[in-house]
Design a protein around this motif. Structure first.
Motif, short mmCIF file in Angstrom:
data_model
loop_
_atom_site.label_atom_id
_atom_site.label_comp_id
_atom_site.label_asym_id
_atom_site.label_seq_id
_atom_site.Cartn_x
_atom_site.Cartn_y
_atom_site.Cartn_z
N LYS A 4 0.84 -1.20 0.00
CA LYS A 4 0.00 0.00 0.00
C LYS A 4 0.87 1.25 0.00
O LYS A 4 1.99 1.23 0.51
CB LYS A 4 -0.86 0.05 1.28
CG LYS A 4 -2.15 -0.66 1.23
CD LYS A 4 -2.85 -0.43 2.57
CE LYS A 4 -4.32 -0.63 2.43
NZ LYS A 4 -5.03 -0.38 3.68
N ARG A 10 0.71 8.85 -0.78
CA ARG A 10 -0.70 9.15 -1.09
C ARG A 10 -0.88 10.66 -1.31
O ARG A 10 -1.53 11.08 -2.25
CB ARG A 10 -1.55 8.64 0.07
CG ARG A 10 -3.03 8.73 -0.08
CD ARG A 10 -3.68 8.21 1.19
NE ARG A 10 -3.13 6.92 1.56
CZ ARG A 10 -3.60 5.74 1.17
NH1 ARG A 10 -4.65 5.70 0.38
NH2 ARG A 10 -3.04 4.63 1.55
N ARG A 26 -13.58 3.72 1.29
CA ARG A 26 -12.67 2.78 0.62
C ARG A 26 -11.29 3.41 0.51
O ARG A 26 -11.16 4.63 0.47
CB ARG A 26 -13.13 2.48 -0.81
CG ARG A 26 -14.41 1.75 -0.92
CD ARG A 26 -14.76 1.48 -2.37
NE ARG A 26 -13.79 0.56 -2.99
CZ ARG A 26 -13.75 0.31 -4.28
NH1 ARG A 26 -14.60 0.89 -5.11
NH2 ARG A 26 -12.86 -0.53 -4.78
N ASP A 27 -10.28 2.58 0.42
CA ASP A 27 -8.94 3.08 0.12
C ASP A 27 -8.78 3.02 -1.39
O ASP A 27 -8.14 2.13 -1.95
CB ASP A 27 -7.88 2.24 0.84
CG ASP A 27 -6.50 2.88 0.77
OD1 ASP A 27 -6.42 4.09 0.48
OD2 ASP A 27 -5.52 2.16 1.00
N ALA A 28 -9.42 3.97 -2.05
CA ALA A 28 -9.48 4.03 -3.51
C ALA A 28 -9.63 5.49 -3.92
O ALA A 28 -10.04 6.34 -3.12
CB ALA A 28 -10.66 3.21 -4.02
N THR A 71 -12.40 4.23 -11.13
CA THR A 71 -11.96 4.04 -9.75
C THR A 71 -10.73 3.16 -9.76
O THR A 71 -10.70 2.14 -10.45
CB THR A 71 -13.07 3.39 -8.90
OG1 THR A 71 -14.23 4.24 -8.91
CG2 THR A 71 -12.62 3.17 -7.46
N THR A 73 -7.91 1.11 -7.29
CA THR A 73 -7.47 0.52 -6.03
C THR A 73 -6.77 -0.77 -6.39
O THR A 73 -6.96 -1.29 -7.49
CB THR A 73 -8.65 0.27 -5.06
OG1 THR A 73 -8.14 -0.04 -3.76
CG2 THR A 73 -9.59 -0.81 -5.55
N HIS A 75 -6.49 -4.52 -5.32
CA HIS A 75 -7.11 -5.54 -4.47
C HIS A 75 -6.06 -6.36 -3.73
O HIS A 75 -6.26 -6.70 -2.56
CB HIS A 75 -8.05 -6.41 -5.29
CG HIS A 75 -9.16 -5.62 -5.92
ND1 HIS A 75 -10.22 -5.11 -5.20
CD2 HIS A 75 -9.34 -5.19 -7.19
CE1 HIS A 75 -11.02 -4.42 -5.99
NE2 HIS A 75 -10.50 -4.45 -7.22
N GLY A 79 -5.93 -1.73 -1.03
CA GLY A 79 -5.93 -0.27 -1.05
C GLY A 79 -5.06 0.27 -2.16
O GLY A 79 -4.64 -0.45 -3.06
N LEU A 80 -4.76 1.55 -2.08
CA LEU A 80 -3.96 2.21 -3.10
C LEU A 80 -2.52 1.74 -3.07
O LEU A 80 -1.94 1.58 -2.00
CB LEU A 80 -3.99 3.72 -2.90
CG LEU A 80 -5.32 4.40 -3.21
CD1 LEU A 80 -5.27 5.86 -2.79
CD2 LEU A 80 -5.63 4.28 -4.69
N ASP A 84 -1.56 1.81 -8.86
CA ASP A 84 -2.62 2.79 -9.13
C ASP A 84 -2.03 4.11 -9.60
O ASP A 84 -2.58 4.76 -10.49
CB ASP A 84 -3.48 3.00 -7.88
CG ASP A 84 -4.14 1.71 -7.45
OD1 ASP A 84 -4.85 1.11 -8.28
OD2 ASP A 84 -3.92 1.29 -6.31
#
Length: 96
Positions: A4, A10, A26-28, A71, A73, A75, A79-80, A84
């Motif tokens: 992540k 981020r 969501r972490d997206a 979107t 993310t 899996h 999360g990101l 991504d």
């Protein structure tokens, strides 16, 4: 296993791509793209699909006529991730 993004990574991502917004609950991240017509939207989706297939990392998306909601993310990371970030760069290029 894919890692992540850290909080710093981020924040860098979101400052580099301010049109991308965090998805609530969501972490997206997501972004909506609008084009002149369906054909232009479909062409964009085709370009993104080729980049996503090459990276083996696929977006979640929804298309209605000239609008494409994307979107991102990872899996595998729950999360990101850097995957991504890379795909967002490809998506931004495809939208030009």
């Amino acid at each position: 296993m894919v890692r992540k993004l850290s909080e710093e990574e981020r924040e860098t991502f979101l400052s580099r791509y301010p049109e991308w917004k965090m998805v609530e609950g969501r972490d997206a991240v997501s972004r909506t793209f609008k084009f002149s017509d369906f054909n232009e939207a479909w062409g964009f989706m085709s370009r993104v699909a080729l980049a996503a297939e090459k990276a083996d990392h696929h977006p979640e998306w929804f298309n209605v006529y000239n609008k494409v909601e994307v979107t991102l993310t990872t899996h595998d990371a729950d999360g990101l991730s850097e995957r991504d970030v890379a795909l967002a760069g490809n998506i931004e290029e495809a939208a030009k």
